[in-house]
Design an enzyme around this catalytic site. Structure first.
Site, PDB file in Angstrom:
ATOM      1  N   ARG A 124      -0.523   0.894 -33.173  1.00 52.23           N
ATOM      2  CA  ARG A 124      -0.335  -0.171 -32.371  1.00 52.23           C
ATOM      3  C   ARG A 124       0.519  -1.372 -32.958  1.00 52.23           C
ATOM      4  O   ARG A 124       0.308  -1.454 -34.278  1.00 52.23           O
ATOM      5  CB  ARG A 124      -1.667  -0.841 -32.171  1.00 52.23           C
ATOM      6  CG  ARG A 124      -1.492  -1.861 -30.650  1.00 52.23           C
ATOM      7  CD  ARG A 124      -2.966  -2.362 -30.485  1.00 52.23           C
ATOM      8  NE  ARG A 124      -3.411  -3.459 -31.298  1.00 52.23           N
ATOM      9  CZ  ARG A 124      -4.426  -4.054 -31.514  1.00 52.23           C
ATOM     10  NH1 ARG A 124      -5.434  -3.749 -30.543  1.00 52.23           N
ATOM     11  NH2 ARG A 124      -4.609  -5.240 -32.404  1.00 52.23           N
ATOM     12  N   HIS A 169     -11.453  -4.120 -22.898  1.00 53.83           N
ATOM     13  CA  HIS A 169     -11.051  -5.221 -23.493  1.00 53.83           C
ATOM     14  C   HIS A 169      -9.682  -5.585 -23.474  1.00 53.83           C
ATOM     15  O   HIS A 169      -9.023  -4.736 -22.917  1.00 53.83           O
ATOM     16  CB  HIS A 169     -11.416  -5.171 -25.179  1.00 53.83           C
ATOM     17  CG  HIS A 169     -10.620  -4.359 -25.904  1.00 53.83           C
ATOM     18  ND1 HIS A 169     -10.811  -2.623 -25.502  1.00 53.83           N
ATOM     19  CD2 HIS A 169      -9.322  -4.204 -26.528  1.00 53.83           C
ATOM     20  CE1 HIS A 169      -9.849  -2.203 -26.460  1.00 53.83           C
ATOM     21  NE2 HIS A 169      -9.092  -3.143 -26.890  1.00 53.83           N
ATOM     22  N   HIS A 221      -8.231  -2.949 -21.230  1.00 51.63           N
ATOM     23  CA  HIS A 221      -7.760  -1.445 -21.464  1.00 51.63           C
ATOM     24  C   HIS A 221      -9.034  -0.910 -21.969  1.00 51.63           C
ATOM     25  O   HIS A 221      -9.857  -1.869 -22.636  1.00 51.63           O
ATOM     26  CB  HIS A 221      -6.626  -1.233 -22.024  1.00 51.63           C
ATOM     27  CG  HIS A 221      -6.617  -1.965 -23.614  1.00 51.63           C
ATOM     28  ND1 HIS A 221      -6.011  -3.043 -23.625  1.00 51.63           N
ATOM     29  CD2 HIS A 221      -6.657  -1.574 -24.789  1.00 51.63           C
ATOM     30  CE1 HIS A 221      -5.879  -3.405 -24.802  1.00 51.63           C
ATOM     31  NE2 HIS A 221      -6.453  -2.298 -25.743  1.00 51.63           N
ATOM     32  N   ASP A 238      -6.742  -7.347 -25.947  1.00 51.08           N
ATOM     33  CA  ASP A 238      -6.607  -7.359 -27.264  1.00 51.08           C
ATOM     34  C   ASP A 238      -6.600  -8.692 -27.960  1.00 51.08           C
ATOM     35  O   ASP A 238      -5.911  -9.521 -27.565  1.00 51.08           O
ATOM     36  CB  ASP A 238      -5.100  -6.482 -27.713  1.00 51.08           C
ATOM     37  CG  ASP A 238      -5.252  -5.198 -27.702  1.00 51.08           C
ATOM     38  OD1 ASP A 238      -6.552  -4.586 -27.735  1.00 51.08           O
ATOM     39  OD2 ASP A 238      -4.120  -4.351 -27.566  1.00 51.08           O
TER      40      ASP A 238
HETATM   41  O1  LIG Z   1      -7.491   4.264 -28.520  1.00 54.38           O
HETATM   42  C1  LIG Z   1      -6.978   3.870 -27.461  1.00 54.38           C
HETATM   43  O2  LIG Z   1      -6.650   4.849 -26.453  1.00 54.38           O
HETATM   44  C2  LIG Z   1      -6.726   2.494 -27.193  1.00 54.38           C
HETATM   45  C3  LIG Z   1      -7.074   1.755 -28.518  1.00 54.38           C
HETATM   46  C4  LIG Z   1      -6.878   0.346 -28.226  1.00 54.38           C
HETATM   47  O3  LIG Z   1      -7.593  -0.542 -27.686  1.00 54.38           O
HETATM   48  C5  LIG Z   1      -5.726  -0.481 -28.822  1.00 54.38           C
HETATM   49  O4  LIG Z   1      -4.992   0.133 -29.495  1.00 54.38           O
HETATM   50  O5  LIG Z   1      -5.487  -1.534 -28.574  1.00 54.38           O
HETATM   51 FE   LIG Z   2      -7.055  -2.639 -27.740  1.00 54.69          FE
END
Ligand SMILES: O=C(O)CCC(=O)C(=O)O
Ligand SMILES: [Fe+2]
Length: 322
Positions: A274, A107, A257, A109
């Site tokens: 994040r 996806h 990602h 974000d």
């Molecule tokens: O858990 C992860 O490595 C990525 C998680 C994710 O998609 C994000 O933090 O936007």
């Molecule tokens: Fe993400």
């Protein structure tokens, strides 16, 4: 090459660079900020090893590159008290709160919003000693890898993005309740012209795209299969092995990602945080802008669904300044 204030080392063929000779616990100089931005625009995701910075320093670092958004348009999961910008990426919390562990499909974000974040910063605090890698793919390389006739077709298409319409399975939990209250959805161009580089990116992702608009359902399904295949081709990806203290910073306008898929059956902790940077409204090849289907723009503003939450004590804790 071309950097005077940081060191930049390419890590994969099409995407990803490691940046060193910079200490993110101290204020960055304007020269460093400019060079990090330059590396980010070129490599789409950049990595900083072994930084061990705290919440405040993550917010401060993020703010050097744009306006830091609220943690998440749904306010789920609960941001960190005193740090409304921090979204916990916490397996234990997700399991407790929502009953699932998986990180979901490839996806970009928050593309259900009319203005998906320009960039995201993810900081590892407690990651397992094995597994749990994150992958990114370069949407500009994916676009350029299409044949000329397919690029020309993609240039003319638009896709609907929504929280509950793509690859995320319904979970019948608090998260789904929030989505039902605020079914955020937008229509974005399939090919997005990057506002800073002018590059064209194949801006579709299996996580949130529900359909290609103005074509038949069968055409939509088959076109999406082709585009999803293209944006997740291993050739265009890089894979990051986390250690505590590491940071990934990606251009959310030019990447998809994938959270790790290898830990789903394992009872291990994995905690990262994040932050995201407010993005602009995507523009297509013909200059047309994305359109809102439902919901508000995603920015530093506290989302109205979060303000409306019944349990105002939690909300107060998040919003109280530290
Ligand atoms: O858990 C992860 O490595 C990525 C998680 C994710 O998609 C994000 O933090 O936007
Ligand atoms: Fe993400």
């Amino acid at each position: 090459m071309g950097y005077k204030h940081i060191e930049v080392k390419q890590v994969s063929g099409f995407i990803g660079a490691e940046i060193s000779s910079v200490d993110l616990s101290r204020p960055l100089s304007e020269d460093q900020v400019q060079e990090i931005r330059k590396a980010l625009l070129k490599w789409k995701v950049v990595f900083f090893r072994n930084q061990n910075i705290d919440h405040a320093a993550q917010v401060e670092f993020t703010s050097r590159f744009g306006e830091v958004t609220f943690a998440h348009p749904l306010g789920e999961p609960e941001p960190v008290p005193g740090f409304p910008q921090l979204k916990p990426v916490d397996r234990k919390l997700y399991e407790r709160q929502y009953g699932f562990r998986t990180g979901g499909p490839w996806h970009t974000d928050v593309t259900a919003a009319i203005n998906p974040p320009a960039a995201s910063v993810l900081r590892a605090v407690n990651v397992p000693s094995f597994g749990g890698d994150t992958q990114w793919s370069n949407l500009v390389a994916a676009y350029e890898g299409l044949s000329a006739p397919l690029r020309a077709l993609a240039d003319t298409l638009k896709a609907e993005h929504r929280f509950n319409g793509g690859g995320y399975q319904p979970r019948n939990n608090k998260f789904d309740e929030r989505i039902a209250v605020n079914p955020l959805a937008s229509i974005h161009p399939v090919v997005r012209v990057h506002p800073e580089t002018g590059e064209r990116a194949l801006f579709v992702n299996p996580g949130f795209v529900s359909r290609i608009v103005d074509v038949s359902p069968q055409e939509s399904k088959l076109l999406l299969e082709l585009f999803f295949n293209q944006v997740t081709k291993p050739a265009y990806t890089t894979r990051f092995r986390w250690n505590n203290g590491d940071i990934a910073f990606w251009d959310n306008r030019a990447t998809v990602h994938l959270a790790p898929q290898d830990l789903d059956r394992l009872d291990v902790e994995r905690l990262l945080y994040r932050t995201t940077i407010t993005g602009d409204v995507p523009v297509g090849v013909d200059g047309s802008r994305s359109e809102v289907v439902h919901g508000e723009a995603f920015s530093a503003e506290v989302p109205s669904v979060f303000k409306q939450k019944a349990d105002s004590k939690e909300v107060q804790a998040v919003l109280s300044s530290n």
